[in-house]
Write a protein that holds these residues in place. Structure first.
Motif, mmCIF file in Angstrom:
data_model
loop_
_atom_site.group_PDB
_atom_site.id
_atom_site.type_symbol
_atom_site.label_atom_id
_atom_site.label_comp_id
_atom_site.label_asym_id
_atom_site.label_seq_id
_atom_site.Cartn_x
_atom_site.Cartn_y
_atom_site.Cartn_z
ATOM 1 N N GLY A 109 6.583 -0.510 9.703
ATOM 2 C CA GLY A 109 5.744 -1.380 8.889
ATOM 3 C C GLY A 109 5.415 -0.764 7.543
ATOM 4 O O GLY A 109 4.628 0.176 7.453
ATOM 5 N N ASP A 110 6.014 -1.297 6.486
ATOM 6 C CA ASP A 110 5.707 -0.819 5.129
ATOM 7 C C ASP A 110 4.217 -0.963 4.834
ATOM 8 O O ASP A 110 3.555 -1.859 5.356
ATOM 9 C CB ASP A 110 6.459 -1.655 4.084
ATOM 10 N N ASP A 111 3.735 -0.134 3.934
ATOM 11 C CA ASP A 111 2.299 -0.159 3.634
ATOM 12 C C ASP A 111 1.881 -1.371 2.796
ATOM 13 O O ASP A 111 0.688 -1.669 2.704
ATOM 14 C CB ASP A 111 1.820 1.160 2.999
ATOM 15 N N ASP A 112 2.843 -2.082 2.196
ATOM 16 C CA ASP A 112 2.447 -3.200 1.334
ATOM 17 C C ASP A 112 2.848 -4.575 1.870
ATOM 18 O O ASP A 112 2.683 -5.585 1.186
ATOM 19 C CB ASP A 112 2.994 -3.007 -0.104
ATOM 20 N N ASN A 113 3.376 -4.644 3.087
ATOM 21 C CA ASN A 113 3.687 -5.949 3.677
ATOM 22 C C ASN A 113 2.415 -6.639 4.167
ATOM 23 O O ASN A 113 1.345 -6.026 4.228
ATOM 24 C CB ASN A 113 4.640 -5.785 4.861
ATOM 25 N N THR A 114 2.563 -7.907 4.566
ATOM 26 C CA THR A 114 1.435 -8.676 5.091
ATOM 27 C C THR A 114 1.754 -9.101 6.523
ATOM 28 O O THR A 114 2.816 -9.684 6.778
ATOM 29 C CB THR A 114 1.187 -9.915 4.214
ATOM 30 N N TRP A 225 5.313 -11.023 6.148
ATOM 31 C CA TRP A 225 5.830 -11.294 4.806
ATOM 32 C C TRP A 225 6.118 -9.978 4.097
ATOM 33 O O TRP A 225 5.278 -9.061 4.121
ATOM 34 C CB TRP A 225 4.807 -12.086 3.968
ATOM 35 N N HIS A 226 7.255 -9.950 3.432
ATOM 36 C CA HIS A 226 7.625 -8.746 2.685
ATOM 37 C C HIS A 226 6.990 -8.807 1.296
ATOM 38 O O HIS A 226 7.669 -8.848 0.276
ATOM 39 C CB HIS A 226 9.165 -8.658 2.607
ATOM 40 N N THR A 227 5.672 -8.856 1.267
ATOM 41 C CA THR A 227 4.972 -8.834 -0.019
ATOM 42 C C THR A 227 5.184 -7.457 -0.644
ATOM 43 O O THR A 227 5.330 -6.459 0.050
ATOM 44 C CB THR A 227 3.476 -9.096 0.182
ATOM 45 N N ARG A 228 5.213 -7.428 -1.975
ATOM 46 C CA ARG A 228 5.366 -6.146 -2.669
ATOM 47 C C ARG A 228 4.238 -6.022 -3.684
ATOM 48 O O ARG A 228 4.015 -6.924 -4.496
ATOM 49 C CB ARG A 228 6.725 -6.050 -3.362
ATOM 50 N N THR A 229 3.564 -4.921 -3.626
ATOM 51 C CA THR A 229 2.501 -4.684 -4.586
ATOM 52 C C THR A 229 3.122 -4.420 -5.953
ATOM 53 O O THR A 229 4.039 -3.618 -6.078
ATOM 54 C CB THR A 229 1.650 -3.474 -4.140
HETATM 55 MN MN MN Z 1 7.328 -2.872 0.204
#
Ligand code: MN
Ligand code: UGA
Length: 253
Positions: A109-114, A225-229
């Motif tokens: 789990g990436d730190d910036d996903n939702t 969701w693969h949201t990106r900061t």
């Molecule tokens: Mn990311």
């Protein structure tokens, strides 16, 4: 089954903000062990504090990306794979600490996903490797396996490098701990073509489209969701400091 949620994380202006938000999501999830692996030479207290405040069972590790594989601050985001060294450190921790445990599910789990909380209940169903749709990735609103009427995976709707064995994002799958333990050589690598991290890893675990388990109501629901900061807009002076990695303190990070 316990969920082992592996998060690589690197220093940047929004790191604490992203990790704080993620910790608030994960703190709603029972039976979850958060493995956070910093891309750094040593553990930082800012990340340790977030882990402590989360009250989650957790493991805090660090593994620095080799400098020849590390992107410069000004590089476009896709030039090199991210999280390789960090995910491997977490996989080695699992191999060492969980041998004999038998049950559990591993998710990257990436730190910036939702994350919708419902994704965690899908993960717990995984016997082998589970897969589900991911929102906002690969140039699409939703990237997803395409299922036949009998529920088996016939293809993927992906448009970015669709010929990959698994044209999916890291957020699209979870695997059982037993697979990790029985395939100790299945690790991530800088030596795979761009976009093939997921495919190579899953193939090394012996996964194929037939033994993969489609979840999230037959892949009709988006729970991640693969949201990106956005890269923070910083002054020239701040970028210089960031590049030299000096002069930062708790308040600035
Ligand atoms: Mn990311
Ligand atoms: C996409 C995928 O969702 C990632 O899982 C995959 O690692 C990445 O592409 C890739 O191609 O390598 P994207 O949003 O583009 O993700 O990547 P980031 O969110 O920038 O990085 C993924 C994770 O690695 C994040 O948790 C980030 O904090 C961490 N990271 C990033 C590092 O540990 N070190 C870095 O230098 C950069």
């Amino acid at each position: 089954p316990f969920i082992y949620f592996i998060t690589p994380t690197h220093f940047r202006a929004a790191q604490k903000a992203d990790l704080t938000r993620l910790s608030y999501t994960l703190s709603h999830v029972p039976n979850l062990h958060w493995i956070v692996v910093e891309d750094s030479d040593s553990l930082t207290s800012s990340v340790a504090e977030i882990l402590k405040r989360s009250r989650l069972p957790h493991t805090h590790l660090n593994a620095r990306t080799p400098s020849d594989q590390k992107m410069k601050y000004t590089d476009p985001n896709w030039t090199l794979p991210r999280g390789v060294e960090q995910r491997n450190a977490a996989l080695l921790w699992i191999q060492n600490q969980l041998s004999g445990v038998g049950s559990g599910v591993v998710y990257f789990g990436d730190d910036d996903n939702t994350y919708d909380l419902r994704i965690f209940e899908e993960m717990r169903k995984v016997d082998n490797a589970g897969v589900w749709p991911v929102g906002i990735v690969g140039g699409m609103f939703v990237e997803t396996p395409v299922l036949a009427d009998n529920g088996s995976i016939i293809s993927f709707n992906s448009i970015w490098k669709p010929d990959r064995p698994f044209p999916i994002d890291m957020a699209a799958f979870a695997v059982n701990v037993t697979l990790i333990l029985s395939h100790p050589n299945a690790l991530f690598s800088f030596d795979v073509p761009r976009g093939y991290q997921e495919s190579t890893f899953l193939e090394n675990l012996g996964i194929n489209r037939l033994n993969m388990e489609p979840l999230a109501e037959k892949c009709t629901k988006v729970y991640v969701w693969h949201t990106r900061t956005e890269k923070s807009k910083l002054s020239k002076g701040m970028v210089e400091k960031l590049t030299k990695k000096t002069g930062f303190n708790e308040l600035e990070s």
